[in-house]
Design a protein around this motif. Structure first.
Motif, short mmCIF file in Angstrom:
data_model
loop_
_atom_site.label_atom_id
_atom_site.label_comp_id
_atom_site.label_asym_id
_atom_site.label_seq_id
_atom_site.Cartn_x
_atom_site.Cartn_y
_atom_site.Cartn_z
N VAL A 198 45.83 41.55 40.56
CA VAL A 198 44.58 41.10 40.05
C VAL A 198 43.81 40.22 40.90
O VAL A 198 44.30 39.35 41.70
N SER A 199 42.52 40.68 41.10
CA SER A 199 41.68 39.90 42.03
C SER A 199 41.08 38.52 41.24
O SER A 199 40.15 38.79 40.38
N TRP A 200 41.62 37.58 41.63
CA TRP A 200 41.28 36.35 40.78
C TRP A 200 39.76 35.78 41.15
O TRP A 200 39.21 35.22 40.45
N HIS A 201 39.27 36.33 42.24
CA HIS A 201 37.89 35.61 42.58
C HIS A 201 37.01 36.79 41.67
O HIS A 201 36.19 36.01 40.98
N VAL A 202 37.36 38.06 41.42
CA VAL A 202 36.37 38.86 40.50
C VAL A 202 36.62 38.19 38.96
O VAL A 202 35.70 38.12 38.36
N LEU A 203 37.87 37.83 38.73
CA LEU A 203 38.18 37.33 37.37
C LEU A 203 37.40 36.19 37.17
O LEU A 203 36.81 35.77 35.99
#
Length: 355
Positions: free
Chosen positions: A323-328
């Motif tokens: 998971v891309s935590w920046h996008v989330l």
């Protein structure tokens, strides 16, 4: 004139809502290449429109309170001009927010943005900040949908992976099942989301002196002839012109067909990289929660928020680094700020329009 402007705006809202939420049904099928993009969008549009028409019927049988759906304060029921202006300002604000989210590739909830915008517009029309209190309720689906979707999708991904490893579930079966669940999500979106524009239209027709356009029910044996009675019951909806209901359903389906390609990219490629089994788990959990909330609990759970939580849950079930935590984090920030921005814009526009 104002009445039919609100009807027209509700149709535009249905289109933008369908375009925003098209990704909820087709993201996983497109990204995992289960269906070609155009086929997936056509399939979702048909199912979304069918769900919208079924949602109209369900509102009539469930005797939904139109005032409760739209959140009209009792003080506005005797002020038709203020009510109409507030409805128009709220819908315009919601449409603008949905379009911005669509353009930026952020999945937003039509229910959350619209209810926040309407609450702000009603408060601005009455000059009463206390009318903003319903906004607190708007944040409930922001929290519940993603969290429950995450947990259910996480468990389903583990279960599907286990069945695949034991060869009890073939890849072809998973792909076929994912196609079915995608259709169910689209149908569930139409079933849930059509209620809001339908309720707005009926409130506008009745509240602005156009009750004749929806029948002579105000003088029936079970009616006291008051606007409050009409809007608090399903009587106005039962005689809603069929052409308006068809236009609303058709606009939502057309918006789904147009689709939100930027949102699909955000959820299916920038946020994570889904496999077929993960896509199946995310779609299945979203469909189950949508139907459970809409049919049994009669609660407008956000399909956008629920799907994001489901996608994250299915991804983390496979790998913590998927998971891309920046996008989330960017999506979560939009979710937190959008209702506040909608309420503020709704309040300001209604206050100025009625000043």
């Amino acid at each position: 004139m104002l009445t039919w402007s609100i009807v027209a705006l509700s149709i535009v809202w249905a289109f933008t809502n369908g375009a925003q939420d098209a990704s909820n049904a087709v993201t996983t099928t497109i990204v995992t290449r289960v269906l070609p993009e155009r086929v997936a969008l056509t399939y979702a549009a048909i199912m979304n429109g069918a769900g919208a028409m079924f949602g109209l019927v369900s509102m009539m049988f469930l005797q939904s309170s139109l005032v409760e759906i739209v959140g009209v304060p009792g003080a506005l029921l005797d002020q038709p001009d203020a009510l109409g202006t507030a409805l128009a300002c709220g819908i315009i604000t919601a449409i603008a927010c949905l379009i911005v989210g669509w353009w930026r590739g952020i999945p937003l909830s039509g229910w959350v943005t619209t209810l926040a915008a309407l609450a702000g517009a009603f408060a601005g029309a009455l000059g009463d900040v206390r009318q903003l209190s319903p906004i607190a309720v708007v944040f409930i689906p922001v929290l519940i949908g993603p969290l429950v979707g995450f947990a259910l999708s996480f468990a389903l991904t583990r279960a599907v992976s286990g069945l695949q490893s034991k060869r009890h579930l073939t890849t072809q079966t998973v792909r076929w099942t994912q196609t079915v669940t995608a259709g169910l999500v689209a149908f569930g979106h139409g079933l849930s989301n059509i209620r809001l524009p339908l309720a707005i239209v009926v409130v506008a027709l009745a509240g602005l002196g156009q009750s004749g356009a929806i029948g002579s029910h105000t003088h029936g044996p079970e009616s006291d002839g008051s606007l409050g009675h009409l809007l608090s019951s399903h009587a106005g909806l039962a005689a809603l012109p069929l052409w308006i209901a068809v236009l609303l359903s058709g606009a939502m389906a057309l918006g789904t067909f147009v689709g939100g390609r930027e949102i699909v990219r955000t959820l299916g490629r920038r946020l994570t990289d889904l496999t077929v089994s993960q896509g199946l788990a995310a779609e299945t959990s979203t469909a189950l929660l949508l139907y459970g909330a809409s049919v049994w609990l009669r609660f407008p759970l956000s399909s956008s928020f629920t799907l994001v939580g489901s996608i994250v849950g299915s991804s983390l079930a496979a790998s913590k680094r998927s998971v891309s935590w920046h996008v989330l984090g960017r999506i979560a920030l939009w979710w937190a700020l959008t209702p506040l921005a909608c309420a503020a814009l709704g309040w300001g526009s209604a206050f100025v329009a009625l000043a």
